[in-house]
Motif scaffolding. Structure first.
Motif, PDB file in Angstrom:
ATOM      1  N   MET A   9       0.823  -1.206   0.000  1.00  0.00           N
ATOM      2  CA  MET A   9       0.000   0.000   0.000  1.00  0.00           C
ATOM      3  C   MET A   9       0.858   1.256   0.000  1.00  0.00           C
ATOM      4  O   MET A   9       0.492   2.271  -0.614  1.00  0.00           O
ATOM      5  CB  MET A   9      -0.948  -0.014   1.206  1.00  0.00           C
ATOM      6  N   LEU A  10       2.005   1.206   0.670  1.00  0.00           N
ATOM      7  CA  LEU A  10       2.892   2.362   0.685  1.00  0.00           C
ATOM      8  C   LEU A  10       3.387   2.688  -0.720  1.00  0.00           C
ATOM      9  O   LEU A  10       3.453   3.866  -1.120  1.00  0.00           O
ATOM     10  CB  LEU A  10       4.080   2.085   1.613  1.00  0.00           C
ATOM     11  N   ASP A  11       3.745   1.650  -1.501  1.00  0.00           N
ATOM     12  CA  ASP A  11       4.214   1.868  -2.877  1.00  0.00           C
ATOM     13  C   ASP A  11       3.119   2.508  -3.729  1.00  0.00           C
ATOM     14  O   ASP A  11       3.380   3.429  -4.515  1.00  0.00           O
ATOM     15  CB  ASP A  11       4.649   0.539  -3.498  1.00  0.00           C
ATOM     16  N   ALA A  12       1.883   2.026  -3.562  1.00  0.00           N
ATOM     17  CA  ALA A  12       0.774   2.597  -4.327  1.00  0.00           C
ATOM     18  C   ALA A  12       0.528   4.047  -3.927  1.00  0.00           C
ATOM     19  O   ALA A  12       0.263   4.910  -4.780  1.00  0.00           O
ATOM     20  CB  ALA A  12      -0.489   1.762  -4.101  1.00  0.00           C
ATOM     21  N   TRP A  13       0.638   4.340  -2.652  1.00  0.00           N
ATOM     22  CA  TRP A  13       0.429   5.701  -2.155  1.00  0.00           C
ATOM     23  C   TRP A  13       1.538   6.623  -2.651  1.00  0.00           C
ATOM     24  O   TRP A  13       1.280   7.760  -3.068  1.00  0.00           O
ATOM     25  CB  TRP A  13       0.376   5.671  -0.632  1.00  0.00           C
ATOM     26  N   ALA A  14       2.767   6.128  -2.613  1.00  0.00           N
ATOM     27  CA  ALA A  14       3.890   6.930  -3.090  1.00  0.00           C
ATOM     28  C   ALA A  14       3.717   7.266  -4.572  1.00  0.00           C
ATOM     29  O   ALA A  14       4.035   8.383  -5.018  1.00  0.00           O
ATOM     30  CB  ALA A  14       5.204   6.187  -2.862  1.00  0.00           C
ATOM     31  N   GLY A  15       3.206   6.309  -5.350  1.00  0.00           N
ATOM     32  CA  GLY A  15       2.953   6.574  -6.765  1.00  0.00           C
ATOM     33  C   GLY A  15       1.921   7.675  -6.953  1.00  0.00           C
ATOM     34  O   GLY A  15       2.068   8.549  -7.834  1.00  0.00           O
ATOM     35  N   ALA A  16       0.881   7.669  -6.112  1.00  0.00           N
ATOM     36  CA  ALA A  16      -0.147   8.716  -6.189  1.00  0.00           C
ATOM     37  C   ALA A  16       0.446  10.072  -5.833  1.00  0.00           C
ATOM     38  O   ALA A  16       0.118  11.098  -6.450  1.00  0.00           O
ATOM     39  CB  ALA A  16      -1.305   8.368  -5.258  1.00  0.00           C
ATOM     40  N   GLU A  17       1.332  10.103  -4.838  1.00  0.00           N
ATOM     41  CA  GLU A  17       1.963  11.364  -4.445  1.00  0.00           C
ATOM     42  C   GLU A  17       2.858  11.896  -5.564  1.00  0.00           C
ATOM     43  O   GLU A  17       2.915  13.120  -5.800  1.00  0.00           O
ATOM     44  CB  GLU A  17       2.762  11.162  -3.164  1.00  0.00           C
ATOM     45  N   GLN A  18       3.565  11.004  -6.239  1.00  0.00           N
ATOM     46  CA  GLN A  18       4.399  11.439  -7.359  1.00  0.00           C
ATOM     47  C   GLN A  18       3.551  12.061  -8.463  1.00  0.00           C
ATOM     48  O   GLN A  18       3.917  13.079  -9.050  1.00  0.00           O
ATOM     49  CB  GLN A  18       5.200  10.255  -7.910  1.00  0.00           C
ATOM     50  N   ARG A  19       2.393  11.460  -8.726  1.00  0.00           N
ATOM     51  CA  ARG A  19       1.504  12.002  -9.764  1.00  0.00           C
ATOM     52  C   ARG A  19       0.968  13.377  -9.358  1.00  0.00           C
ATOM     53  O   ARG A  19       0.758  14.242 -10.212  1.00  0.00           O
ATOM     54  CB  ARG A  19       0.344  11.032 -10.018  1.00  0.00           C
ATOM     55  N   LEU A  20       0.778  13.574  -8.066  1.00  0.00           N
ATOM     56  CA  LEU A  20       0.251  14.853  -7.586  1.00  0.00           C
ATOM     57  C   LEU A  20       1.202  16.000  -7.917  1.00  0.00           C
ATOM     58  O   LEU A  20       0.773  17.120  -8.217  1.00  0.00           O
ATOM     59  CB  LEU A  20       0.015  14.762  -6.067  1.00  0.00           C
ATOM     60  N   PHE A  21       2.509  15.709  -7.884  1.00  0.00           N
ATOM     61  CA  PHE A  21       3.505  16.753  -8.156  1.00  0.00           C
ATOM     62  C   PHE A  21       4.126  16.617  -9.541  1.00  0.00           C
ATOM     63  O   PHE A  21       5.188  17.190  -9.809  1.00  0.00           O
ATOM     64  CB  PHE A  21       4.608  16.699  -7.091  1.00  0.00           C
ATOM     65  N   ALA A  22       3.471  15.884 -10.416  1.00  0.00           N
ATOM     66  CA  ALA A  22       4.023  15.636 -11.752  1.00  0.00           C
ATOM     67  C   ALA A  22       4.206  16.919 -12.557  1.00  0.00           C
ATOM     68  O   ALA A  22       5.041  16.985 -13.468  1.00  0.00           O
ATOM     69  CB  ALA A  22       3.124  14.664 -12.513  1.00  0.00           C
ATOM     70  N   GLY A  23       3.447  17.953 -12.249  1.00  0.00           N
ATOM     71  CA  GLY A  23       3.537  19.204 -13.003  1.00  0.00           C
ATOM     72  C   GLY A  23       4.697  20.092 -12.609  1.00  0.00           C
ATOM     73  O   GLY A  23       4.898  21.155 -13.216  1.00  0.00           O
ATOM     74  N   LEU A  24       5.475  19.688 -11.602  1.00  0.00           N
ATOM     75  CA  LEU A  24       6.601  20.498 -11.145  1.00  0.00           C
ATOM     76  C   LEU A  24       7.921  19.893 -11.596  1.00  0.00           C
ATOM     77  O   LEU A  24       8.105  18.675 -11.553  1.00  0.00           O
ATOM     78  CB  LEU A  24       6.601  20.615  -9.618  1.00  0.00           C
ATOM     79  N   SER A  25       8.844  20.756 -12.010  1.00  0.00           N
ATOM     80  CA  SER A  25      10.200  20.305 -12.333  1.00  0.00           C
ATOM     81  C   SER A  25      10.967  20.083 -11.029  1.00  0.00           C
ATOM     82  O   SER A  25      10.513  20.486  -9.947  1.00  0.00           O
ATOM     83  CB  SER A  25      10.918  21.361 -13.168  1.00  0.00           C
ATOM     84  N   GLU A  26      12.132  19.456 -11.123  1.00  0.00           N
ATOM     85  CA  GLU A  26      12.943  19.247  -9.924  1.00  0.00           C
ATOM     86  C   GLU A  26      13.337  20.581  -9.298  1.00  0.00           C
ATOM     87  O   GLU A  26      13.367  20.721  -8.068  1.00  0.00           O
ATOM     88  CB  GLU A  26      14.188  18.419 -10.257  1.00  0.00           C
ATOM     89  N   ARG A  27      13.622  21.555 -10.134  1.00  0.00           N
ATOM     90  CA  ARG A  27      13.991  22.881  -9.627  1.00  0.00           C
ATOM     91  C   ARG A  27      12.809  23.498  -8.865  1.00  0.00           C
ATOM     92  O   ARG A  27      12.979  24.084  -7.782  1.00  0.00           O
ATOM     93  CB  ARG A  27      14.439  23.796 -10.768  1.00  0.00           C
ATOM     94  N   GLU A  28      11.609  23.372  -9.417  1.00  0.00           N
ATOM     95  CA  GLU A  28      10.432  23.916  -8.742  1.00  0.00           C
ATOM     96  C   GLU A  28      10.161  23.187  -7.432  1.00  0.00           C
ATOM     97  O   GLU A  28       9.753  23.808  -6.434  1.00  0.00           O
ATOM     98  CB  GLU A  28       9.213  23.826  -9.665  1.00  0.00           C
TER      99      GLU A  28
END
Length: 474
Positions: A133-152
Protein backbone atom coordinates in the motif's frame (compact mmCIF):
# COMPACT_ATOMS: atom_id res chain seq x y z
CA UNK A 1 -12.68 27.33 -13.42
CA UNK A 2 -10.04 28.87 -15.73
CA UNK A 3 -6.51 27.50 -16.06
CA UNK A 4 -5.16 30.54 -14.20
CA UNK A 5 -7.25 30.12 -11.06
CA UNK A 6 -7.75 27.36 -8.54
CA UNK A 7 -9.90 26.60 -5.54
CA UNK A 8 -7.97 28.98 -3.26
CA UNK A 9 -8.79 31.88 -5.60
CA UNK A 10 -12.46 30.97 -5.46
CA UNK A 11 -12.21 30.64 -1.68
CA UNK A 12 -10.88 34.21 -1.38
CA UNK A 13 -13.62 35.44 -3.71
CA UNK A 14 -16.29 33.86 -1.51
CA UNK A 15 -14.78 35.53 1.54
CA UNK A 16 -14.14 38.84 -0.17
CA UNK A 17 -15.67 40.70 2.77
CA UNK A 18 -12.80 39.42 4.93
CA UNK A 19 -10.17 39.52 2.17
CA UNK A 20 -11.06 42.46 -0.11
CA UNK A 21 -7.53 42.62 -1.56
CA UNK A 22 -6.38 39.16 -2.76
CA UNK A 23 -2.79 40.43 -2.93
CA UNK A 24 -2.69 41.61 0.68
CA UNK A 25 -0.56 39.61 3.10
CA UNK A 26 -3.57 38.30 5.06
CA UNK A 27 -5.16 36.97 1.86
CA UNK A 28 -1.92 35.43 0.65
CA UNK A 29 -1.47 33.56 3.95
CA UNK A 30 -5.05 32.31 3.77
CA UNK A 31 -4.59 31.16 0.17
CA UNK A 32 -1.35 29.36 1.04
CA UNK A 33 -3.02 27.51 3.92
CA UNK A 34 -5.99 26.53 1.74
CA UNK A 35 -3.66 25.18 -0.94
CA UNK A 36 -1.56 23.20 1.53
CA UNK A 37 -4.71 21.77 3.09
CA UNK A 38 -6.01 20.90 -0.37
CA UNK A 39 -2.84 18.99 -1.25
CA UNK A 40 -2.81 17.06 2.03
CA UNK A 41 -6.47 16.21 1.69
CA UNK A 42 -5.95 14.87 -1.81
CA UNK A 43 -3.16 12.57 -0.62
CA UNK A 44 -5.48 11.28 2.11
CA UNK A 45 -8.27 10.66 -0.40
CA UNK A 46 -5.83 8.77 -2.61
CA UNK A 47 -4.84 6.58 0.34
CA UNK A 48 -8.48 5.87 1.19
CA UNK A 49 -9.11 4.93 -2.43
CA UNK A 50 -6.11 2.58 -2.41
CA UNK A 51 -7.41 0.98 0.79
CA UNK A 52 -10.72 0.14 -0.90
CA UNK A 53 -8.99 -2.58 -2.93
CA UNK A 54 -5.84 -3.04 -0.85
CA UNK A 55 -4.79 -5.74 1.62
CA UNK A 56 -5.44 -3.38 4.56
CA UNK A 57 -8.17 -0.98 5.55
CA UNK A 58 -7.24 2.68 5.86
CA UNK A 59 -7.17 2.41 9.67
CA UNK A 60 -5.08 -0.78 9.58
CA UNK A 61 -2.56 0.82 7.22
CA UNK A 62 -2.29 3.89 9.45
CA UNK A 63 -1.63 1.64 12.44
CA UNK A 64 1.07 -0.36 10.63
CA UNK A 65 2.53 2.85 9.24
CA UNK A 66 2.91 4.19 12.79
CA UNK A 67 4.47 0.87 13.85
CA UNK A 68 6.80 0.21 10.90
CA UNK A 69 7.47 3.66 9.51
CA UNK A 70 7.11 5.73 12.68
CA UNK A 71 9.71 7.37 14.86
CA UNK A 72 11.06 3.99 16.04
CA UNK A 73 11.37 2.64 12.48
CA UNK A 74 10.08 -0.89 12.88
CA UNK A 75 10.93 -1.44 16.52
CA UNK A 76 8.18 -2.92 18.72
CA UNK A 77 5.74 -0.44 20.26
CA UNK A 78 3.12 -0.57 22.97
CA UNK A 79 -0.58 -0.09 22.17
CA UNK A 80 -0.49 3.18 24.12
CA UNK A 81 2.37 4.49 21.97
CA UNK A 82 0.53 3.56 18.77
CA UNK A 83 -2.65 5.21 20.02
CA UNK A 84 -0.71 8.41 20.73
CA UNK A 85 0.97 8.42 17.30
CA UNK A 86 -2.22 7.78 15.36
CA UNK A 87 -4.44 10.08 17.43
CA UNK A 88 -7.02 7.43 18.30
CA UNK A 89 -8.30 6.31 21.67
CA UNK A 90 -6.65 3.39 23.44
CA UNK A 91 -9.85 1.41 23.13
CA UNK A 92 -9.90 2.14 19.42
CA UNK A 93 -6.29 1.00 19.10
CA UNK A 94 -7.07 -2.21 20.98
CA UNK A 95 -9.82 -2.97 18.47
CA UNK A 96 -7.49 -2.27 15.53
CA UNK A 97 -4.79 -4.50 16.99
CA UNK A 98 -7.31 -7.28 17.58
CA UNK A 99 -8.13 -7.24 13.87
CA UNK A 100 -4.49 -7.03 12.79
CA UNK A 101 -3.51 -9.86 15.12
CA UNK A 102 -6.36 -12.00 13.84
CA UNK A 103 -5.22 -11.34 10.26
CA UNK A 104 -1.63 -12.31 11.08
CA UNK A 105 -0.27 -8.80 10.47
CA UNK A 106 1.11 -8.18 13.98
CA UNK A 107 2.00 -10.14 17.09
CA UNK A 108 1.57 -9.31 20.75
CA UNK A 109 4.30 -10.31 23.21
CA UNK A 110 4.61 -9.50 26.93
CA UNK A 111 6.67 -6.41 27.70
CA UNK A 112 9.79 -7.52 29.59
CA UNK A 113 9.93 -4.19 31.42
CA UNK A 114 6.24 -4.02 32.30
CA UNK A 115 4.32 -7.27 32.61
CA UNK A 116 1.03 -5.32 32.53
CA UNK A 117 1.74 -4.23 28.97
CA UNK A 118 2.54 -5.86 25.64
CA UNK A 119 4.82 -5.09 22.72
CA UNK A 120 3.41 -4.98 19.19
CA UNK A 121 5.59 -6.22 16.34
CA UNK A 122 4.77 -6.39 12.64
CA UNK A 123 4.96 -9.84 11.02
CA UNK A 124 6.39 -10.53 7.55
CA UNK A 125 2.83 -10.54 6.22
CA UNK A 126 2.24 -7.18 7.90
CA UNK A 127 5.40 -5.72 6.36
CA UNK A 128 4.40 -7.01 2.92
CA UNK A 129 0.86 -5.58 3.08
CA UNK A 130 2.14 -2.25 4.40
CA UNK A 131 4.80 -2.01 1.68
CA UNK A 132 2.28 -2.83 -1.05
CA UNK A 133 0.00 0.00 0.00
CA UNK A 134 2.89 2.36 0.68
CA UNK A 135 4.21 1.87 -2.88
CA UNK A 136 0.77 2.60 -4.33
CA UNK A 137 0.43 5.70 -2.16
CA UNK A 138 3.89 6.93 -3.09
CA UNK A 139 2.95 6.57 -6.76
CA UNK A 140 -0.15 8.72 -6.19
CA UNK A 141 1.96 11.36 -4.45
CA UNK A 142 4.40 11.44 -7.36
CA UNK A 143 1.50 12.00 -9.76
CA UNK A 144 0.25 14.85 -7.59
CA UNK A 145 3.50 16.75 -8.16
CA UNK A 146 4.02 15.64 -11.75
CA UNK A 147 3.54 19.20 -13.00
CA UNK A 148 6.60 20.50 -11.15
CA UNK A 149 10.20 20.30 -12.33
CA UNK A 150 12.94 19.25 -9.92
CA UNK A 151 13.99 22.88 -9.63
CA UNK A 152 10.43 23.92 -8.74
CA UNK A 153 10.22 21.12 -6.17
CA UNK A 154 13.46 22.36 -4.61
CA UNK A 155 12.06 25.90 -4.47
CA UNK A 156 8.81 24.64 -2.94
CA UNK A 157 10.70 22.71 -0.26
CA UNK A 158 12.90 25.70 0.51
CA UNK A 159 9.83 27.85 1.13
CA UNK A 160 7.99 25.21 3.17
CA UNK A 161 11.11 24.54 5.26
CA UNK A 162 11.25 28.24 6.07
CA UNK A 163 7.60 28.18 7.17
CA UNK A 164 8.21 25.20 9.46
CA UNK A 165 11.37 26.65 11.00
CA UNK A 166 9.78 30.06 11.54
CA UNK A 167 6.78 28.52 13.30
CA UNK A 168 9.13 26.53 15.55
CA UNK A 169 11.11 29.68 16.40
CA UNK A 170 7.85 31.37 17.39
CA UNK A 171 7.04 28.56 19.80
CA UNK A 172 4.07 27.20 17.84
CA UNK A 173 2.94 23.68 18.69
CA UNK A 174 4.33 20.94 16.48
CA UNK A 175 1.36 19.42 14.58
CA UNK A 176 2.62 15.97 15.57
CA UNK A 177 2.50 16.90 19.24
CA UNK A 178 -0.34 16.59 21.68
CA UNK A 179 -2.83 19.37 22.33
CA UNK A 180 -2.46 21.33 25.55
CA UNK A 181 -5.37 19.36 26.97
CA UNK A 182 -5.71 15.71 26.00
CA UNK A 183 -8.79 13.52 26.17
CA UNK A 184 -7.13 11.60 28.99
CA UNK A 185 -6.98 14.86 30.97
CA UNK A 186 -10.70 15.68 30.70
CA UNK A 187 -11.86 13.69 33.78
CA UNK A 188 -9.35 15.61 35.90
CA UNK A 189 -11.00 18.86 34.78
CA UNK A 190 -14.50 18.01 35.96
CA UNK A 191 -13.23 16.25 39.09
CA UNK A 192 -11.25 19.36 40.05
CA UNK A 193 -14.52 21.30 39.90
CA UNK A 194 -16.25 18.79 42.17
CA UNK A 195 -18.56 17.59 39.41
CA UNK A 196 -19.89 14.04 38.91
CA UNK A 197 -19.09 14.14 35.19
CA UNK A 198 -20.09 15.98 32.03
CA UNK A 199 -23.61 16.73 30.77
CA UNK A 200 -23.04 17.06 27.01
CA UNK A 201 -26.35 17.76 25.28
CA UNK A 202 -25.04 17.67 21.70
CA UNK A 203 -23.77 14.16 20.96
CA UNK A 204 -24.70 12.04 17.94
CA UNK A 205 -25.20 8.28 17.79
CA UNK A 206 -26.89 7.45 14.50
CA UNK A 207 -27.89 4.35 12.51
CA UNK A 208 -24.74 2.98 10.89
CA UNK A 209 -25.73 3.73 7.31
CA UNK A 210 -26.78 7.27 8.17
CA UNK A 211 -23.57 7.91 10.11
CA UNK A 212 -21.41 6.79 7.19
CA UNK A 213 -23.26 9.20 4.91
CA UNK A 214 -22.68 12.01 7.41
CA UNK A 215 -18.98 11.21 7.51
CA UNK A 216 -18.87 11.07 3.71
CA UNK A 217 -20.53 14.50 3.61
CA UNK A 218 -17.83 15.99 5.84
CA UNK A 219 -15.08 14.28 3.82
CA UNK A 220 -16.45 15.76 0.61
CA UNK A 221 -17.11 19.14 2.19
CA UNK A 222 -13.50 19.35 3.27
CA UNK A 223 -12.37 18.48 -0.24
CA UNK A 224 -14.71 21.05 -1.73
CA UNK A 225 -13.88 23.86 0.70
CA UNK A 226 -10.16 23.18 0.96
CA UNK A 227 -10.42 22.96 4.77
CA UNK A 228 -10.13 19.31 5.89
CA UNK A 229 -12.91 18.11 8.18
CA UNK A 230 -11.26 14.89 9.33
CA UNK A 231 -13.53 12.99 11.70
CA UNK A 232 -11.52 12.36 14.86
CA UNK A 233 -13.67 9.55 16.21
CA UNK A 234 -14.36 7.46 13.11
CA UNK A 235 -14.73 4.33 15.23
CA UNK A 236 -17.28 1.52 15.62
CA UNK A 237 -20.19 2.27 17.93
CA UNK A 238 -18.86 0.29 20.88
CA UNK A 239 -15.57 2.18 20.77
CA UNK A 240 -17.34 5.53 20.57
CA UNK A 241 -19.46 4.61 23.58
CA UNK A 242 -16.32 3.62 25.48
CA UNK A 243 -14.73 6.95 24.56
CA UNK A 244 -17.57 9.15 25.85
CA UNK A 245 -17.74 7.13 29.05
CA UNK A 246 -14.02 7.59 29.65
CA UNK A 247 -14.41 11.31 29.05
CA UNK A 248 -17.08 11.35 31.75
CA UNK A 249 -20.37 11.83 29.87
CA UNK A 250 -23.13 10.67 32.22
CA UNK A 251 -25.78 10.45 29.50
CA UNK A 252 -25.44 9.61 25.82
CA UNK A 253 -27.97 11.34 23.52
CA UNK A 254 -28.52 9.82 20.10
CA UNK A 255 -29.76 13.05 18.44
CA UNK A 256 -30.77 11.68 15.06
CA UNK A 257 -32.32 14.19 12.66
CA UNK A 258 -34.38 13.98 9.50
CA UNK A 259 -33.39 15.79 6.31
CA UNK A 260 -36.46 14.82 4.28
CA UNK A 261 -40.04 13.56 4.76
CA UNK A 262 -40.58 9.95 5.76
CA UNK A 263 -37.46 9.61 7.92
CA UNK A 264 -38.50 10.77 11.38
CA UNK A 265 -40.79 7.92 12.38
CA UNK A 266 -38.23 5.18 11.71
CA UNK A 267 -35.43 7.27 13.23
CA UNK A 268 -37.51 7.59 16.38
CA UNK A 269 -37.97 3.82 16.44
CA UNK A 270 -34.20 3.40 16.12
CA UNK A 271 -33.68 5.85 19.01
CA UNK A 272 -36.07 3.83 21.15
CA UNK A 273 -34.07 0.68 20.40
CA UNK A 274 -30.79 2.50 21.09
CA UNK A 275 -32.11 3.67 24.48
CA UNK A 276 -33.19 0.10 25.29
CA UNK A 277 -29.80 -1.49 24.53
CA UNK A 278 -27.48 1.27 25.84
CA UNK A 279 -27.93 1.67 29.61
CA UNK A 280 -26.69 5.27 29.78
CA UNK A 281 -28.43 6.45 26.61
CA UNK A 282 -30.60 9.55 26.79
CA UNK A 283 -33.69 8.68 24.75
CA UNK A 284 -34.11 11.26 21.98
CA UNK A 285 -36.41 11.86 19.01
CA UNK A 286 -36.73 14.02 15.93
CA UNK A 287 -39.47 15.43 13.71
CA UNK A 288 -39.99 17.03 10.31
CA UNK A 289 -42.71 19.33 8.90
CA UNK A 290 -44.84 16.60 7.32
CA UNK A 291 -48.29 15.13 7.84
CA UNK A 292 -48.52 13.05 11.01
CA UNK A 293 -45.52 14.66 12.74
CA UNK A 294 -47.47 15.37 15.94
CA UNK A 295 -48.61 11.73 16.11
CA UNK A 296 -45.18 10.11 15.78
CA UNK A 297 -43.73 12.71 18.14
CA UNK A 298 -46.37 11.83 20.74
CA UNK A 299 -45.50 8.14 20.39
CA UNK A 300 -41.81 8.90 20.89
CA UNK A 301 -42.46 11.05 23.94
CA UNK A 302 -44.83 8.48 25.41
CA UNK A 303 -42.12 5.82 24.96
CA UNK A 304 -39.69 7.90 27.02
CA UNK A 305 -37.96 10.40 24.71
CA UNK A 306 -36.53 13.27 26.78
CA UNK A 307 -34.71 15.27 24.11
CA UNK A 308 -35.55 16.25 20.51
CA UNK A 309 -33.21 17.23 17.68
CA UNK A 310 -34.16 19.37 14.67
CA UNK A 311 -31.83 20.51 11.88
CA UNK A 312 -33.28 23.44 9.96
CA UNK A 313 -30.21 23.86 7.78
CA UNK A 314 -29.91 20.25 6.61
CA UNK A 315 -33.68 19.75 6.37
CA UNK A 316 -34.15 23.08 4.54
CA UNK A 317 -37.50 23.72 6.21
CA UNK A 318 -39.19 26.59 8.00
CA UNK A 319 -39.52 25.79 11.73
CA UNK A 320 -42.44 28.22 11.92
CA UNK A 321 -44.43 26.21 9.35
CA UNK A 322 -47.94 25.83 10.78
CA UNK A 323 -47.85 22.09 10.17
CA UNK A 324 -45.52 21.89 13.19
CA UNK A 325 -47.81 23.80 15.57
CA UNK A 326 -49.30 20.72 17.25
CA UNK A 327 -45.81 19.31 17.78
CA UNK A 328 -44.51 22.59 19.19
CA UNK A 329 -47.52 22.70 21.51
CA UNK A 330 -46.77 19.20 22.81
CA UNK A 331 -43.14 20.05 23.41
CA UNK A 332 -44.05 23.26 25.21
CA UNK A 333 -46.58 21.55 27.46
CA UNK A 334 -44.26 18.66 28.33
CA UNK A 335 -41.18 20.87 28.72
CA UNK A 336 -39.04 18.63 26.51
CA UNK A 337 -35.87 20.40 25.30
CA UNK A 338 -35.26 20.74 21.56
CA UNK A 339 -31.70 21.00 20.27
CA UNK A 340 -32.22 22.97 17.06
CA UNK A 341 -29.58 23.78 14.46
CA UNK A 342 -30.94 27.03 13.05
CA UNK A 343 -27.92 29.30 12.62
CA UNK A 344 -26.50 30.04 9.19
CA UNK A 345 -23.21 28.24 9.75
CA UNK A 346 -21.34 26.59 8.25
CA UNK A 347 -23.46 27.66 5.25
CA UNK A 348 -26.68 29.71 5.16
CA UNK A 349 -30.00 28.17 4.18
CA UNK A 350 -33.33 29.57 3.12
CA UNK A 351 -34.76 29.29 6.64
CA UNK A 352 -31.67 29.68 8.81
CA UNK A 353 -31.15 32.66 11.06
CA UNK A 354 -33.00 34.04 14.04
CA UNK A 355 -36.20 35.18 12.25
CA UNK A 356 -38.04 31.84 11.84
CA UNK A 357 -37.16 30.74 15.39
CA UNK A 358 -38.34 34.04 16.81
CA UNK A 359 -41.68 33.49 15.04
CA UNK A 360 -41.97 30.03 16.65
CA UNK A 361 -41.31 31.57 20.05
CA UNK A 362 -43.85 34.31 19.44
CA UNK A 363 -46.51 31.59 19.25
CA UNK A 364 -44.93 29.24 21.83
CA UNK A 365 -42.98 31.49 24.20
CA UNK A 366 -42.44 28.80 26.85
CA UNK A 367 -40.69 26.33 24.54
CA UNK A 368 -37.41 24.94 25.83
CA UNK A 369 -34.92 25.39 23.00
CA UNK A 370 -31.18 24.74 22.89
CA UNK A 371 -29.66 26.66 19.99
CA UNK A 372 -27.01 24.38 18.50
CA UNK A 373 -23.58 25.92 17.98
CA UNK A 374 -24.93 29.00 19.80
CA UNK A 375 -26.48 29.93 16.43
CA UNK A 376 -23.15 30.66 14.74
CA UNK A 377 -22.43 32.90 12.94
CA UNK A 378 -25.44 34.89 14.24
CA UNK A 379 -24.00 34.72 17.76
CA UNK A 380 -25.31 38.04 19.02
CA UNK A 381 -28.81 37.65 17.58
CA UNK A 382 -29.31 34.27 19.26
CA UNK A 383 -27.79 35.57 22.50
CA UNK A 384 -30.49 38.25 22.39
CA UNK A 385 -33.09 35.50 21.95
CA UNK A 386 -31.72 33.62 24.97
CA UNK A 387 -31.87 36.82 26.99
CA UNK A 388 -35.44 37.55 25.96
CA UNK A 389 -37.04 34.11 26.35
CA UNK A 390 -36.83 32.26 29.65
CA UNK A 391 -36.31 28.76 28.24
CA UNK A 392 -33.94 29.45 25.35
CA UNK A 393 -30.39 28.17 25.82
CA UNK A 394 -27.17 28.16 23.78
CA UNK A 395 -24.92 25.13 23.39
CA UNK A 396 -21.16 25.45 23.09
CA UNK A 397 -20.73 23.06 20.17
CA UNK A 398 -17.60 24.00 18.19
CA UNK A 399 -17.81 27.64 19.34
CA UNK A 400 -14.41 29.22 19.89
CA UNK A 401 -12.46 26.20 18.66
CA UNK A 402 -9.41 26.85 16.53
CA UNK A 403 -11.26 25.19 13.64
CA UNK A 404 -14.38 27.36 13.87
CA UNK A 405 -12.63 30.63 14.59
CA UNK A 406 -11.29 30.60 11.05
CA UNK A 407 -14.71 30.99 9.45
CA UNK A 408 -17.07 32.03 12.27
CA UNK A 409 -15.08 33.86 14.97
CA UNK A 410 -16.78 34.99 18.14
CA UNK A 411 -17.55 38.70 17.82
CA UNK A 412 -16.10 41.34 20.09
CA UNK A 413 -17.78 41.38 23.48
CA UNK A 414 -19.45 38.00 22.98
CA UNK A 415 -17.67 36.34 25.89
CA UNK A 416 -19.35 38.88 28.17
CA UNK A 417 -22.72 37.74 26.81
CA UNK A 418 -21.86 34.17 27.81
CA UNK A 419 -20.90 35.40 31.26
CA UNK A 420 -24.29 37.06 31.62
CA UNK A 421 -26.03 33.91 30.32
CA UNK A 422 -24.22 31.59 32.74
CA UNK A 423 -27.35 29.55 33.50
CA UNK A 424 -28.24 29.22 29.81
CA UNK A 425 -24.98 28.11 28.21
CA UNK A 426 -24.90 24.32 27.88
CA UNK A 427 -22.01 22.00 27.06
CA UNK A 428 -22.23 20.63 23.52
CA UNK A 429 -19.53 18.96 21.41
CA UNK A 430 -20.95 17.35 18.22
CA UNK A 431 -19.08 14.13 19.09
CA UNK A 432 -18.06 12.12 17.10
CA UNK A 433 -18.24 14.35 14.03
CA UNK A 434 -15.54 16.81 15.06
CA UNK A 435 -12.19 17.50 13.34
CA UNK A 436 -10.23 17.79 16.59
CA UNK A 437 -10.06 15.97 19.96
CA UNK A 438 -12.99 16.31 22.36
CA UNK A 439 -10.60 17.86 24.89
CA UNK A 440 -10.19 20.91 22.67
CA UNK A 441 -13.80 21.97 23.30
CA UNK A 442 -13.18 21.80 27.06
CA UNK A 443 -9.90 23.64 26.64
CA UNK A 444 -11.67 26.43 24.75
CA UNK A 445 -14.11 26.91 27.63
CA UNK A 446 -11.18 27.08 30.04
CA UNK A 447 -9.55 29.74 27.88
CA UNK A 448 -12.57 32.02 28.35
CA UNK A 449 -11.52 32.36 32.00
CA UNK A 450 -15.06 32.92 33.26
CA UNK A 451 -14.46 31.25 36.61
CA UNK A 452 -15.13 27.93 38.29
CA UNK A 453 -18.80 28.63 39.02
CA UNK A 454 -19.42 29.34 35.33
CA UNK A 455 -17.59 26.17 34.31
CA UNK A 456 -19.60 24.07 36.77
CA UNK A 457 -22.87 25.35 35.34
CA UNK A 458 -21.79 24.88 31.72
CA UNK A 459 -20.09 21.49 32.07
CA UNK A 460 -22.74 19.95 34.29
CA UNK A 461 -25.57 21.83 36.01
CA UNK A 462 -27.28 23.39 32.98
CA UNK A 463 -27.18 20.26 30.83
CA UNK A 464 -28.09 18.00 33.74
CA UNK A 465 -31.15 20.14 34.46
CA UNK A 466 -32.28 20.02 30.83
CA UNK A 467 -31.66 16.28 30.44
CA UNK A 468 -33.06 15.36 33.86
CA UNK A 469 -29.84 13.89 35.23
CA UNK A 470 -29.63 13.25 38.94
CA UNK A 471 -26.08 13.40 40.26
CA UNK A 472 -27.05 11.44 43.36
CA UNK A 473 -28.02 8.42 41.26
CA UNK A 474 -24.81 8.32 39.22
Amino acid sequence: MSAKTDYADEHLARWSDLFPDPDAREALVEAALVRMNRVMQRTERELRAIAQDGPLTYEEFRTLHALIGGVQRGKPSTPAELAERTGVSRAGMTSRLDRLTGAGMVTRTPDENDRRSVQITATKAGHKAWQQMLDAWAGAEQRLFAGLSERELQQLNTVLRKVVLTSAEQGMTDPAGSPALRDADVPAVWRSLGLPGLADIHVHFLPEGMLRKVWQFFDERGERDGVPWTITYRDPEDERLATVRRLGLRAVPSLTYAHKPGMSAWLNEWCTQFAARVPDALHSATLFPEPGNADYLARALDSGARLVKMHVQVGAYDPSDRILDDAWDQLQQRGVPVVIHCGSGPAPGRFTGVGPVREVLRRFPDLTLVIAHAGLPEYLEFADLATEFANVHLDTTMVGTDFTERFAPMPSGYVDRWRDLQHKVVLGSDFPNIPYPYAHQIEVLQRLDLGDAWMRDVLWHNGARLMGLDAASL
